[in-house]
Design an enzyme around this catalytic site. Structure first.
Site, PDB file in Angstrom:
ATOM      1  N   THR A 192      -1.378   0.501  -6.335  1.00 22.02           N
ATOM      2  CA  THR A 192      -1.564  -0.023  -4.988  1.00 22.02           C
ATOM      3  C   THR A 192      -2.848   0.581  -4.444  1.00 22.02           C
ATOM      4  OG1 THR A 192      -0.457  -0.466  -2.875  1.00 22.02           O
ATOM      5  CG2 THR A 192      -0.129   1.740  -3.820  1.00 22.02           C
ATOM      6  N   TYR A 193      -3.032   0.534  -3.139  1.00 20.22           N
ATOM      7  CA  TYR A 193      -4.230   1.094  -2.524  1.00 20.22           C
ATOM      8  C   TYR A 193      -3.835   2.004  -1.366  1.00 20.22           C
ATOM      9  CZ  TYR A 193      -3.387  -2.501   0.966  1.00 20.22           C
ATOM     10  OH  TYR A 193      -2.797  -3.278   1.925  1.00 20.22           O
ATOM     11  N   GLY A 248       5.698  -2.061   1.580  1.00 13.71           N
ATOM     12  CA  GLY A 248       5.835  -3.370   0.958  1.00 13.71           C
ATOM     13  C   GLY A 248       6.686  -3.310  -0.296  1.00 13.71           C
ATOM     14  N   ALA A 249       6.315  -4.120  -1.290  1.00 12.65           N
ATOM     15  CA  ALA A 249       7.098  -4.222  -2.527  1.00 12.65           C
ATOM     16  C   ALA A 249       7.273  -2.873  -3.217  1.00 12.65           C
ATOM     17  CB  ALA A 249       6.441  -5.220  -3.473  1.00 12.65           C
ATOM     18  N   ALA A 250       6.284  -1.980  -3.094  1.00 15.36           N
ATOM     19  CA  ALA A 250       6.374  -0.654  -3.719  1.00 15.36           C
ATOM     20  C   ALA A 250       7.571   0.136  -3.203  1.00 15.36           C
ATOM     21  CB  ALA A 250       5.084   0.120  -3.482  1.00 15.36           C
ATOM     22  N   SER A 293       0.796  -1.226   0.000  1.00 18.80           N
ATOM     23  CA  SER A 293       0.000   0.000   0.000  1.00 18.80           C
ATOM     24  C   SER A 293       0.829   1.277   0.000  1.00 18.80           C
ATOM     25  CB  SER A 293      -0.953   0.038   1.186  1.00 18.80           C
ATOM     26  OG  SER A 293      -0.222   0.226   2.380  1.00 18.80           O
TER      27      SER A 293
END
Length: 127
Positions: free
Chosen positions: A57-58, A73-75, A25
């Protein structure tokens, strides 16, 4: 027919944190979310002006007035603290709705405070 139209944009937001170990996110100051009509858990596109990366993402709401823009996270692998990003939300609407639709665009300063609110994007470049 329905079209996907830009509904809100945070222009030139400054990344304040990148947290690889958080569950996905983007955390955004809740004042900024409200200013452009975005919602918690809404899907957004993020464009990194520094390296050209694009991701989806959100939204997770962050503390009001904090200016937080944190990729989680991955972002977090696609940004660094201090990078300039554009955060865009989209809405599906009919051709009739799209004809009169005006997105909300907030141009941010380096502290992620709103410098200017725009409707339809201007025909000039904003630096």
């Amino acid at each position: 027919m329905y079209r996907t139209m830009m509904s809100g944009k945070l222009h030139r937001a400054t990344v304040t944190e990148a947290n690889l170990n958080y569950v996905g996110s983007i955390t955004i100051d809740e004042d900024l979310i409200d200013a452009v009509g975005m919602l918690p858990n809404e899907k957004v596109q993020i464009v990194n002006n520094n390296n050209g990366a694009r991701l989806e993402t959100y939204i997770i709401p962050g503390k009001r007035g904090s200016g937080v823009i944190c990729l989680n996270g991955a972002a977090a692998r696609l940004v660094q603290e201090g990078d300039k990003v554009i955060i865009i939300s989209y809405k599906m609407m009919s051709d009739q709705e799209a004809a009169s639709h005006e997105p909300k665009v907030a141009v941010l300063n380096d502290q992620n405070k709103i410098e200017q609110m725009l409707g339809n994007e201007p025909a000039r470049t904003i630096l």
